[in-house]
Design a protein around this motif. Structure first.
Motif, short mmCIF file in Angstrom:
data_model
loop_
_atom_site.label_atom_id
_atom_site.label_comp_id
_atom_site.label_asym_id
_atom_site.label_seq_id
_atom_site.Cartn_x
_atom_site.Cartn_y
_atom_site.Cartn_z
N ARG A 1 25.29 25.11 50.33
CA ARG A 1 25.30 25.82 51.62
C ARG A 1 26.71 26.27 52.01
N ASN A 2 27.67 25.38 51.80
CA ASN A 2 29.05 25.71 52.18
C ASN A 2 29.74 26.57 51.12
N ARG A 3 29.43 26.31 49.84
CA ARG A 3 30.11 27.01 48.75
C ARG A 3 29.07 27.54 47.76
N PRO A 4 28.74 28.83 47.82
CA PRO A 4 27.70 29.38 46.93
C PRO A 4 28.18 29.40 45.48
N ILE A 5 27.21 29.64 44.57
CA ILE A 5 27.49 29.66 43.13
C ILE A 5 28.22 30.94 42.77
N THR A 6 29.16 30.81 41.81
CA THR A 6 29.88 31.98 41.28
C THR A 6 29.74 32.02 39.77
N ILE A 7 30.03 33.18 39.18
CA ILE A 7 29.89 33.36 37.73
C ILE A 7 30.92 32.51 36.98
N LYS B 1 20.49 26.60 29.17
CA LYS B 1 20.01 25.40 29.85
C LYS B 1 21.11 24.33 29.94
N GLN B 2 21.85 24.13 28.84
CA GLN B 2 22.94 23.15 28.86
C GLN B 2 24.01 23.53 29.87
N ALA B 3 24.34 24.81 29.95
CA ALA B 3 25.35 25.26 30.92
C ALA B 3 24.88 25.00 32.35
N CYS B 4 23.61 25.27 32.62
CA CYS B 4 23.09 25.03 33.98
C CYS B 4 23.07 23.54 34.31
N GLU B 5 22.77 22.69 33.32
CA GLU B 5 22.78 21.24 33.56
C GLU B 5 24.17 20.73 33.91
N LYS B 6 25.19 21.26 33.22
CA LYS B 6 26.56 20.81 33.48
C LYS B 6 27.09 21.30 34.82
N VAL B 7 26.71 22.50 35.19
CA VAL B 7 27.25 23.08 36.44
C VAL B 7 26.51 22.55 37.66
N ARG C 1 18.34 37.52 31.47
CA ARG C 1 18.37 37.62 32.94
C ARG C 1 17.26 36.77 33.55
N LEU C 2 16.08 36.83 32.95
CA LEU C 2 14.95 36.04 33.44
C LEU C 2 15.21 34.54 33.26
N ILE C 3 15.78 34.14 32.10
CA ILE C 3 16.03 32.71 31.83
C ILE C 3 17.10 32.16 32.76
N TRP C 4 18.18 32.93 33.02
CA TRP C 4 19.22 32.50 33.95
C TRP C 4 18.62 32.24 35.35
N ARG C 5 17.78 33.16 35.80
CA ARG C 5 17.17 32.99 37.12
C ARG C 5 16.30 31.74 37.16
N ARG C 6 15.46 31.55 36.14
CA ARG C 6 14.55 30.40 36.13
C ARG C 6 15.30 29.08 36.05
N MET C 7 16.35 29.03 35.23
CA MET C 7 17.10 27.77 35.05
C MET C 7 17.85 27.40 36.33
N ILE C 8 18.46 28.37 36.94
CA ILE C 8 19.20 28.08 38.18
C ILE C 8 18.25 27.61 39.27
N GLU C 9 17.11 28.28 39.40
CA GLU C 9 16.14 27.86 40.43
C GLU C 9 15.48 26.54 40.07
N HIS C 10 15.37 26.22 38.78
CA HIS C 10 14.77 24.94 38.36
C HIS C 10 15.66 23.77 38.77
N PHE D 1 30.02 29.12 35.41
CA PHE D 1 29.16 29.02 34.22
C PHE D 1 29.88 29.40 32.93
N ILE D 2 31.02 30.11 33.03
CA ILE D 2 31.66 30.63 31.81
C ILE D 2 32.21 29.50 30.95
N GLY D 3 32.88 28.53 31.58
CA GLY D 3 33.47 27.41 30.83
C GLY D 3 32.43 26.58 30.11
N PRO D 4 31.41 26.04 30.81
CA PRO D 4 30.38 25.24 30.11
C PRO D 4 29.61 26.04 29.06
N LEU D 5 29.39 27.34 29.31
CA LEU D 5 28.67 28.16 28.35
C LEU D 5 29.47 28.34 27.06
#
Length: 608
Positions: free
Chosen positions: A526-532, A510-516, A472-481, A535-539
């Protein structure tokens, strides 16, 4: 009217009594003050007096040994040293000789005078000078005593102002001078006892050294015949070359590398507060994995602090030995290489990569010798071995080799060549004070030789996949990074994403966040927020640690950490009867097989 004589006498007696009372009171005050001052001197000055006395006596012992070559027998010699006659100087000798000559002349003159008196040749006259008799008068005994008292008066009382001291009270400084000799005498006995004990200890040490010298003299003749240390493999070929030139060659070959700057704080992770469960041996087989924060703490204590400071390296001894090598094993993307970069950055170390892919076609004794010489001359240094299972391969049967063939090619064979030279250099070349660290990484510990890894690597660390809280902590940090701060809204189901990604490493996240989170996707947040679902496909395309591989890592972790042996011993201690039954059953099974084999032999014999 004049008072009668009787009244005068009564008043005189009263005055005398009052004076006596005053004297008694002053005497009592003086005695009390004397005791108080004595106690103060003991509290404040006694330690300094004791140290001074000890220094004087120790200095006397040292000089006595320098002059005589032996230790004094007792402390009594310290008090007799002033009584010994010192050797006279040349001037003093001349004076003594002159005085002796004058005494002889006077004796001769006296003898002549006596002879003249007897014969009556010379008569005494009344006109003789009476002052001549003064030469024969000896000086009085009272004169030196009077001179001493005069000197005391001039030192203590002549310059003393007593105008304000009407009642003639005591002087504290003078009492101190009176009391100090008593305190010194009480301390002197303690100091003498201590010095006597020190003398005994020194005499015992000297006697032991003499015995050892006698034994060593016998052994020296044998030691002289011993040969010097043999040069290590490849050491003679590079002995005359400068380390700077060797370093430039390693840079050209790609062995000496400059890595990406990484801090140990980048290895994100929290403590697993259920780790106390591991203290119970019954739960130890199914205990939770080491937390990422624990790994970070262990590496900082065992590697970063000793490598970063010579002072710490000299004193960093664990279980009687210094840690020279560490093994990192775990799944791909769990942060092993990242931690190596962090150690190199935090300690400002030179990194020398002797991984199989880096030394393909170059692996020989000369390469290892150059690497070790450069590492020692440019300390601190890290000797990095990725895929170390190829350097320390497990021994396999000939049949398996034929079936499998050469899967790894020539790189496997060349990497395995340097195993013996590495072991020799670690034992003989790298000492406890040298800031050189061997770090090996592997994702397949089952392919490595267990014996070689246990002997070569002093510390083994398991890098597991992150647990729920750390995911949970790594997902938050990677997305904000990648997307920037405050991109995750409060209603974003981060806990579901952490639950789905079980078995995936931090590198996979990290690889999943880079691809998404590409540049175009970040602009449209701003117009289209992130959804779960994004991330499922790249992960799913990244590496995943399944249950079988996870169990392998855990088995290796329990075996190398010593937990497995400890659990067996505790089980044996708790249920000794069950193990005896097992042994009996095993023996019984072997007996039955032997009987069956004998029966078969009899049948074949009868048929034939």
């Amino acid at each position: 009217m004049k008072k009668p004589r009787r009244m005068q006498r009564i008043e005189q007696k009263r005055m005398r009594l009052q004076i006596l009372e005053m004297v008694c009171l002053m005497r009592e005050d003086y005695e009390k003050a004397k005791e108080d001052v004595k106690n103060r001197v003991k509290e404040n000055e006694a330690p300094d007096i004791r140290d001074g006395m000890l220094d004087e006596r120790r200095e006397w012992i040292r000089k006595h040994r320098e002059d005589t070559g032996k230790l004094p027998k007792d402390v009594k010699g310290f008090y007799k040293k002033d009584q010994l006659e010192k050797p006279l100087t040349e001037e003093e000798k001349e004076k003594e000789e002159a005085e002796k000559a004058e005494k002889k002349k006077k004796k001769k003159e006296k003898k002549k005078d006596k002879k003249k008196d007897k014969k009556g040749k010379k008569k005494k006259t009344e006109e003789e000078d009476p002052l001549k008799k003064i030469d024969f008068i000896k000086s009085s005994v009272l004169i030196p005593a009077i001179e001493n008292e005069v000197q005391k008066y001039s030192e203590n009382w002549e310059k003393k102002d007593e105008t304000e001291n009407f009642l003639q009270k005591y002087d504290a400084e003078m009492i101190k001078n009176l009391v100090r000799p008593d305190v010194e005498s009480s301390i002197q006995d303690e100091v003498d006892k201590l010095i006597e004990m020190e003398l005994e200890n020194l005499q015992n040490l000297i006697s032991k050294k003499k015995k050892k010298k006698k034994k060593s003299k016998k052994k020296k003749s044998k030691k002289k015949g011993k040969k010097k240390r043999k040069p290590l493999p490849g050491e003679n070929k590079i002995a005359k070359r400068e380390s700077k030139n060797l370093l430039s060659e390693l840079v050209e070959q790609g062995i000496a590398k400059k890595l990406q700057v990484t801090s140990i704080k980048d290895f994100a992770g929290e403590y697993n507060y259920l780790g106390s469960v591991m203290d119970n041996w019954r739960v130890r087989e199914n205990a939770p994995d080491p937390s990422l924060a624990q790994i970070r703490q262990i590496i900082s204590e065992y590697s970063i602090l000793p490598m970063g400071s010579e002072f710490v390296k000299k004193r960093a001894v664990y279980d009687g030995k210094a840690i020279k090598s560490m093994l990192f094993f775990g799944g791909a993307g769990t942060g092993k290489t990242m931690m190596v970069r962090a150690i190199a950055h935090e300690t400002a170390s030179l990194l020398l990569d002797i991984s199989p892919h880096a030394i393909d076609g170059k692996a020989d004794d000369v390469l290892v010798a150059t690497v070790m010489k450069v590492a020692k001359d440019f300390q601190p240094a890290i000797i990095y071995m990725d895929e170390c299972e190829l350097i320390f391969p497990a021994k396999k049967g000939k049949k398996k080799k034929k079936k499998g063939g050469d899967a790894g090619g020539s790189s496997k064979k060349s990497a395995a060549r340097i195993k013996k030279t590495l072991v020799k250099y670690k034992k003989q070349f790298v000492k406890d004070n040298t800031r050189i660290m061997f770090i090996g990484c592997t994702t397949a510990p089952e392919d490595a030789s267990k014996v070689d890894i246990k002997t070569f690597f002093d510390k083994k660390l398991y890098f597991p996949c992150p647990d729920y809280t750390n995911r949970r902590l790594i997902w938050r940090r990677m997305i904000e990074h990648y997307a920037g701060p405050n991109t995750i809204k409060p209603d974003f189901p981060l806990s579901i994403l952490a639950d789905i990604s079980e078995g995936y490493s931090s590198g996979s996240i990290k690889q999943a966040c880079e691809k998404v989170l590409t540049e175009q996707r970040i602009k449209s947040l701003r117009n289209r927020p992130i959804t779960i679902s994004e991330f499922i496909g790249p992960l799913s395309l990244t590496q995943h640690v399944d249950q079988d591989t996870y169990q392998k890592y855990k088995d290796f972790y329990h075996e190398w950490s010593g937990d497995k042996e400890m659990v067996k011993k505790m089980q044996q201690a708790e249920n000794p009867e069950a193990e005896d039954d097992k042994k009996k059953g095993a023996k019984g099974g072997k007996g039955k097989k032997k009987k069956q084999n004998q029966q078969l032999k009899l049948l074949t014999y009868t048929l034939n």
